[in-house]
Design an enzyme around this catalytic site. Structure first.
Site, mmCIF file in Angstrom:
data_model
loop_
_atom_site.group_PDB
_atom_site.id
_atom_site.type_symbol
_atom_site.label_atom_id
_atom_site.label_comp_id
_atom_site.label_asym_id
_atom_site.label_seq_id
_atom_site.Cartn_x
_atom_site.Cartn_y
_atom_site.Cartn_z
ATOM 1 N N GLY A 70 89.572 45.631 -79.817
ATOM 2 C CA GLY A 70 88.475 46.602 -79.700
ATOM 3 C C GLY A 70 87.317 45.998 -78.912
ATOM 4 O O GLY A 70 86.744 46.655 -78.024
ATOM 5 N N SER B 66 94.402 39.805 -75.600
ATOM 6 C CA SER B 66 92.947 40.026 -75.502
ATOM 7 C C SER B 66 92.190 38.766 -75.092
ATOM 8 O O SER B 66 91.182 38.848 -74.396
ATOM 9 C CB SER B 66 92.400 40.577 -76.807
ATOM 10 N N LYS C 296 108.138 45.804 -79.281
ATOM 11 C CA LYS C 296 108.230 44.441 -78.724
ATOM 12 C C LYS C 296 107.695 43.396 -79.699
ATOM 13 O O LYS C 296 108.028 42.216 -79.599
ATOM 14 C CB LYS C 296 107.559 44.340 -77.362
ATOM 15 N N SER D 195 100.034 35.111 -78.537
ATOM 16 C CA SER D 195 100.532 36.261 -79.302
ATOM 17 C C SER D 195 100.665 35.880 -80.771
ATOM 18 O O SER D 195 101.327 34.900 -81.115
ATOM 19 C CB SER D 195 101.895 36.704 -78.747
ATOM 20 N N ARG D 196 100.034 36.696 -81.632
ATOM 21 C CA ARG D 196 100.107 36.408 -83.069
ATOM 22 C C ARG D 196 101.525 36.599 -83.596
ATOM 23 O O ARG D 196 101.981 35.873 -84.467
ATOM 24 C CB ARG D 196 99.140 37.291 -83.877
HETATM 25 N N1 LIG Z 1 94.541 41.334 -79.763
HETATM 26 C C1 LIG Z 1 95.302 41.729 -78.787
HETATM 27 O O1 LIG Z 1 95.572 40.966 -77.846
HETATM 28 C C2 LIG Z 1 95.857 43.120 -78.768
HETATM 29 C C3 LIG Z 1 96.242 43.663 -77.553
HETATM 30 C C4 LIG Z 1 96.801 44.927 -77.516
HETATM 31 C C5 LIG Z 1 96.948 45.646 -78.697
HETATM 32 N N2 LIG Z 1 96.545 45.092 -79.874
HETATM 33 C C6 LIG Z 1 96.710 45.922 -81.072
HETATM 34 O O2 LIG Z 1 95.428 46.353 -81.489
HETATM 35 C C7 LIG Z 1 95.358 46.439 -82.914
HETATM 36 C C8 LIG Z 1 94.214 45.579 -83.402
HETATM 37 O O3 LIG Z 1 94.488 44.252 -83.027
HETATM 38 P P1 LIG Z 1 93.370 43.125 -83.035
HETATM 39 O O4 LIG Z 1 93.928 41.971 -82.359
HETATM 40 O O5 LIG Z 1 92.064 43.656 -82.576
HETATM 41 O O6 LIG Z 1 93.304 42.844 -84.602
HETATM 42 P P2 LIG Z 1 92.111 42.244 -85.422
HETATM 43 O O7 LIG Z 1 92.702 41.789 -86.698
HETATM 44 O O8 LIG Z 1 91.317 41.295 -84.593
HETATM 45 O O9 LIG Z 1 91.175 43.528 -85.698
HETATM 46 C C9 LIG Z 1 91.614 44.607 -86.457
HETATM 47 C C10 LIG Z 1 90.489 45.577 -86.660
HETATM 48 O O10 LIG Z 1 90.947 46.626 -87.523
HETATM 49 C C11 LIG Z 1 89.997 46.797 -88.568
HETATM 50 N N3 LIG Z 1 90.649 47.302 -89.774
HETATM 51 C C12 LIG Z 1 91.752 46.837 -90.377
HETATM 52 N N4 LIG Z 1 92.014 47.579 -91.481
HETATM 53 C C13 LIG Z 1 91.048 48.513 -91.544
HETATM 54 C C14 LIG Z 1 90.755 49.554 -92.461
HETATM 55 N N5 LIG Z 1 91.521 49.784 -93.545
HETATM 56 N N6 LIG Z 1 89.683 50.327 -92.228
HETATM 57 C C15 LIG Z 1 88.897 50.103 -91.151
HETATM 58 N N7 LIG Z 1 89.121 49.121 -90.257
HETATM 59 C C16 LIG Z 1 90.182 48.349 -90.453
HETATM 60 C C17 LIG Z 1 89.414 45.405 -88.789
HETATM 61 O O11 LIG Z 1 88.184 45.453 -89.477
HETATM 62 C C18 LIG Z 1 89.259 44.940 -87.354
HETATM 63 O O12 LIG Z 1 88.082 45.480 -86.792
HETATM 64 C C19 LIG Z 1 96.748 45.977 -83.421
HETATM 65 O O13 LIG Z 1 97.533 47.106 -83.659
HETATM 66 C C20 LIG Z 1 97.290 45.165 -82.264
HETATM 67 O O14 LIG Z 1 98.713 45.196 -82.217
HETATM 68 C C21 LIG Z 1 95.991 43.860 -79.933
HETATM 69 O O1 LIG Z 2 98.924 38.974 -80.509
HETATM 70 P P1 LIG Z 2 99.977 40.037 -80.518
HETATM 71 O O2 LIG Z 2 101.349 39.492 -80.769
HETATM 72 O O3 LIG Z 2 99.602 41.172 -81.401
HETATM 73 O O4 LIG Z 2 100.045 40.638 -79.045
HETATM 74 C C1 LIG Z 2 98.904 41.241 -78.526
HETATM 75 C C2 LIG Z 2 99.253 42.312 -77.549
HETATM 76 O O5 LIG Z 2 100.147 43.238 -78.106
HETATM 77 C C3 LIG Z 2 99.779 41.775 -76.254
HETATM 78 O O6 LIG Z 2 100.007 42.804 -75.359
#
Ligand SMILES: NC(=O)c1ccc[n+]([C@@H]2O[C@H](COP(=O)([O-])OP(=O)(O)OC[C@H]3O[C@@H](n4cnc5c(N)ncnc54)[C@H](O)[C@@H]3O)[C@@H](O)[C@H]2O)c1
Ligand SMILES: O=P(O)(O)OC[C@H](O)CO
Length: 311
Positions: free
Chosen positions: A19, A118, A169, A232-233
């Site tokens: 985000g 990210s 994936k 990647s987590r």
């Molecule tokens: N980090 C990356 O590189 C990346 C890239 C593409 C897609 N994503 C996807 O984006 C999503 C978020 O990933 P992230 O890396 O930001 O995770 P993160 O753990 O850093 O953040 C998750 C967010 O969701 C919020 N959240 C979780 N449960 C909640 C609830 N019950 N109510 C309100 N808010 C809630 C958390 O407070 C936080 O703001 C995932 O589905 C992930 O697969 C992540």
């Molecule tokens: O850290 P991951 O494994 O959730 O991957 C983040 C994104 O999905 C990459 O595109």
């Protein structure tokens, strides 16, 4: 913030890694960005008020409850919902976009997904992604808002395929991490990822997605990124399992969300119900459950019945 003759108001839900990165991309393009998180001081109502785009980057576990909270508030009729979550709802097996579309049946919903680690995007490294919607003009709107010289955004006509690519994936990224944790080598990894893609296509096409979408950015593209990067987590979870740690130990120290853990569980159930063969996913599931060791999973996969490659 750059100068933009046509600035839009972008509300980001979820102040996690993704985000925040997406908010920065829109802000760098000269748009007004407001970010909401459950821990933050701004109210959800004030963040979404008048927004052109309401983008959710909430972990899957929070999507339904946040969508319900948004529904209880006034939403501008011009708002386009964008979902960047990669997961499956454990109760309903719905994809995140379906949760948003069911909650807001009259609003456009756009899926944003691609090889987008990210931490690289936050370092201003170049990347590309796909945006897809059943309403093409909505996807084009989102494309314009997020596109820059560092972030190339493609539209795609298959929202289901784009969303499934990014979601499925994650399971294979866990498997790839296991493969590297076990130090099985490059040949093994190439075979695993290729056969993993076959599994994604098999269940994805049965789900209703187009086959070619899985060979694009959100499928093959995101596989290449997450199966080969310690950022990647999901890969990290697999790598540590392959190195002998338990899931409980891994999760105690994991930074952020590894959606693949939950996705594997949902997927195994769906594959069983639909009689779809997903051997890699099944072994990932058994390792995550602690039923078998990574070494046993490897041997199960290698000793399966002989078969033609395309079947
Ligand atoms: N980090 C990356 O590189 C990346 C890239 C593409 C897609 N994503 C996807 O984006 C999503 C978020 O990933 P992230 O890396 O930001 O995770 P993160 O753990 O850093 O953040 C998750 C967010 O969701 C919020 N959240 C979780 N449960 C909640 C609830 N019950 N109510 C309100 N808010 C809630 C958390 O407070 C936080 O703001 C995932 O589905 C992930 O697969 C992540
Ligand atoms: O850290 P991951 O494994 O959730 O991957 C983040 C994104 O999905 C990459 O595109």
């Amino acid at each position: 913030m750059g100068t933009n003759p046509n600035p839009k108001l972008v509300a980001i839900l979820g102040a996690g890694a993704w985000g925040t990165a997406l908010g920065n991309l829109a802000q760098t393009n000269g748009h007004q960005v407001r970010i909401w998180s459950r821990q933050g001081s701004q109210t959800l109502a004030s963040v979404i008020e008048g927004a052109d785009i309401i983008l959710s980057a909430i972990s899957m576990k929070g999507v339904s409850s946040v969508a319900e909270q948004v529904k209880s508030l006034p939403v501008s009729p011009k708002s386009i919902f964008v979902t960047a979550t990669k997961g499956l709802d454990p109760q309903t097996t719905c994809l995140p976009s379906q949760v948003w579309q069911i909650t807001f049946p009259d609003s456009p919903v756009v899926v944003l997904s691609g090889p987008n680690l990210s931490k690289e995007i936050q370092k201003s490294l170049p990347a590309a992604t796909a945006v897809a919607s059943s309403i093409p003009s909505a996807a084009e709107f989102v494309q314009v808002v997020f596109s820059s010289h560092l972030f190339r955004v493609y539209t795609n006509p298959d929202p289901l395929g784009v969303e499934l690519g990014g979601t499925l994936k994650n399971v294979i990224a866990i498997a790839a991490g296991v493969c590297d944790g076990l130090q099985l080598g490059t040949n093994a990894k190439a075979a695993l990822v290729t056969r993993g893609l076959t599994e994604m296509v098999r269940i994805g096409v049965q789900w209703g997605a187009k086959m070619e979408t899985f060979y694009g950015l959100s499928g093959l593209g995101d596989l290449l990124a997450t199966c080969n990067s310690a950022l990647s987590r999901n890969y990290q979870v697999g790598y540590q399992l392959g190195s002998g740690k338990t899931l409980t130990e891994i999760l105690a120290n994991l930074e952020g969300t590894a959606e693949g853990i939950n996705t594997t569980q949902v997927l195994v159930q769906r594959a069983k119900q639909q009689y779809i063969s997903m051997p890699i996913t099944e072994q990932v599931y058994r390792v995550l459950q602690g039923e078998i060791t990574p070494e046993q999973a490897l041997s199960e996969l290698m000793l399966r019945d002989m078969k033609p490659e395309y079947h």
